[in-house]
Enzyme design. Structure first.
Site, short mmCIF file in Angstrom:
data_model
loop_
_atom_site.label_atom_id
_atom_site.label_comp_id
_atom_site.label_asym_id
_atom_site.label_seq_id
_atom_site.Cartn_x
_atom_site.Cartn_y
_atom_site.Cartn_z
N SER A 340 34.22 38.40 40.25
CA SER A 340 34.46 39.83 40.09
C SER A 340 35.95 40.12 40.26
CB SER A 340 33.59 40.62 41.07
OG SER A 340 33.51 41.97 40.68
N HIS A 476 24.90 39.88 39.78
CA HIS A 476 26.35 39.75 39.75
C HIS A 476 26.81 38.76 40.83
CE1 HIS A 476 30.50 40.71 39.20
NE2 HIS A 476 30.62 41.50 40.27
#
Length: 530
Positions: A340, A476
């Site tokens: 991320s 994620h």
């Protein structure tokens, strides 16, 4: 043409030692042999064919060292001299060929040895010199891929444009002087031009060459102290599974923000004989207070985004480890990874420090391995901010300098796009991991960036050093089993020196059809750099 008996004995002993020691010709001038399968020739000289070791970022030799020649006739026999059988060392060269010494007399060296010199004609063959010059392979200069952070000091940077009019992806091979590069050697300074553009417009300038960097190990905590122009700052990292001074281990630097994750590769690295270094970016620059970390203390007053501040910290960590072999880390086999926002950082770290052997950004999204122009197009087609836009990414976490947000809605005026950030890693190893199921990260612009990046690696003859993999159906920053193999293959090949298959574009598990039209986005040809 006899030579003193003592000298002959010394030469015989030397030849026997070298016969046991050398496997390739480059070792005779202080460079290692290239690994198995590394046969790309970048340069050829009197010491044979030269490749580039992707792990060390330095020259390596391809041509084998032969201590025993083929039986039968060779060119010197017609002149009354035998063929050399146990040496490739050249003591003399004339119009007939290269001469060695065996059994107290001259012998002819076959072309297969490929080891030559140019002594003066009719000169004593030894001339009180070492048999092979101990010089660098390319024009007696330090190889361009020497183990350094970057080559900025070697490359003049021209005027950097701050605005262009180009809806397509800018040409990574077009220099600031308006000329396209045509050789791999030219990539060194073209790469620095691209890096300077990103520093000026997006990340802020990375400080270089601090006055002093030291490291100290206490348990598994390693403290790096940087002194620069009267300012001093320290930060800690955690090292696990290191080797010893005599047997150092490769290491993966896992970016973290206090969660103890040290990257998000999960169990993909289980069983691999590498150390781990957990690097908490908050120690360098907390996102909510960038001036409160070690970077600002060591570099007061610098206008630099947090991503570049973190990159600076990793570079100083490498400085310290390089000077401190007792820690047991093989600094020439380092990887960096993060997910991320830390995936953006991992990419920037690998892009701005050539000592990183392997870069693994995971789900990096906008500001990472994802194209600004394509993301803007997707959002326009959707009629909403479907993919994180430039203004949002340019504001979040103080990742970038504040002026970068002015390009929001004007993405086509950027003199670069993110395929040129991934290009900065080339020809070193790059594994880009993406999650097809996360809309905010940009499934399409990330994929297009992955495919455009391949053009740069192809041009540099480093196709096998790059893989792009995109898979959906998972949370994620939770690496799915389907991407474990890519991680293992890259770590095995580029950190551990083992044979592994790398170099592919894999997005067979996407959540939507991906139709990258090269002609829509690329109006430049991919050169074959010589």
């Amino acid at each position: 043409m006899k030579i003193h008996t003592i000298l002959s004995l010394c030469l015989s002993l030397t030849s026997a030692v070298f016969a046991q020691q050398y496997k390739c010709l480059s070792q005779t001038v202080g460079y290692p042999c290239c690994g198995s399968g590394n046969t790309q020739v970048y340069y050829t000289d009197e010491n044979g064919d030269w490749g580039i070791d992707p792990y060390r970022n330095d020259w390596c030799g391809i041509t084998p060292y032969r201590t025993q020649t083929q039986t039968g006739n060779c060119w010197s026999q017609r002149l009354g001299y035998p063929c050399c059988k146990n040496t490739c060392f050249v003591y003399y060269k004339d119009n007939d060929g290269s001469w060695g010494i065996e059994n107290d007399d001259w012998c002819g060296i076959p072309p297969t040895c490929n080891a030559t010199q140019n002594p003066v004609n009719n000169q004593n063959p030894v001339n009180n010199q070492n048999p092979v010059n101990n010089q660098n392979p390319v024009n007696n200069q330090t190889p361009s891929n020497s183990f350094v952070e970057d080559h900025r000091s070697e490359c003049p940077i021209g005027n950097i444009p701050t605005s262009v009019n180009n809806a397509k992806l800018p040409d990574p091979f077009m220099g600031l002087n308006g000329k396209r590069i045509s050789t791999k050697a030219e990539w060194k300074c073209r790469r620095e031009e691209i890096a300077a553009m990103f520093e000026k417009i997006m990340f802020g300038e990375k400080p270089r060459n601090p006055d002093k960097v030291e490291g100290r190990l206490s348990g598994n905590k390693y403290t790096v102290t940087v002194t620069n122009k009267g300012s001093t700052a320290s930060f800690d990292v955690t090292i696990s599974g290191a080797g010893t001074k005599d047997k150092p281990k490769p290491a993966i630097i896992g970016l973290d923000q206090g969660f103890g994750m040290g990257g998000s590769l999960g169990s993909a690295t289980n069983g691999l004989d590498v150390a781990s270094i957990t690097f908490n970016t908050n120690n360098l620059a907390p996102e909510n207070n960038p001036s409160g970390g070690a970077f600002a203390k060591a570099n007061p007053g610098k206008n630099v985004g947090t991503i570049m501040q973190w990159a600076w910290g990793v570079s100083r960590l490498i400085d310290a480890l390089e000077k401190d072999p007792s820690v047991g880390i093989d600094v020439k086999h380092l990887a960096v990874t993060g997910c991320s926002r830390l995936g953006k950082a991992a990419l920037a770290i690998g892009a701005f420090d050539e000592r990183i052997a392997l870069t693994i950004p995971q789900e990096s999204g906008s500001g990472g391995a994802s194209l600004w122009r394509v993301g803007a197009q997707v959002n326009k087609q959707k009629g909403k901010q479907f993919v994180q836009g430039l203004e949002s990414a340019g504001s979040e976490g103080n990742w970038m300098i504040s002026s970068f947000k002015s390009y929001n809605g004007r993405e086509n005026t950027l003199p670069f796009d993110q395929h040129m950030l991934t290009a900065l890693v080339a020809p070193r190893a790059l594994l880009v991991i993406d999650n097809a199921g996360q809309e905010w990260l940009g499934e399409v612009p990330s994929n297009y960036c992955g495919q455009a990046t391949k053009e740069i690696f192809d041009a540099l003859g480093a196709t096998d050093n790059y893989t792009y993999t995109q898979e959906g159906g998972h949370m994620h920053c939770s690496l799915p089993n389907g991407q474990f193999d890519e991680v293992k293959d890259f770590v095995n090949k580029f950190l551990l020196g083992k044979d592994a298959k790398t170099g592919k574009i894999d997005y067979t598990k996407n959540t939507q059809p991906i139709n990258f039209s090269k002609t829509e986005w690329i109006d430049w040809t991919t050169p074959k750099l010589s």
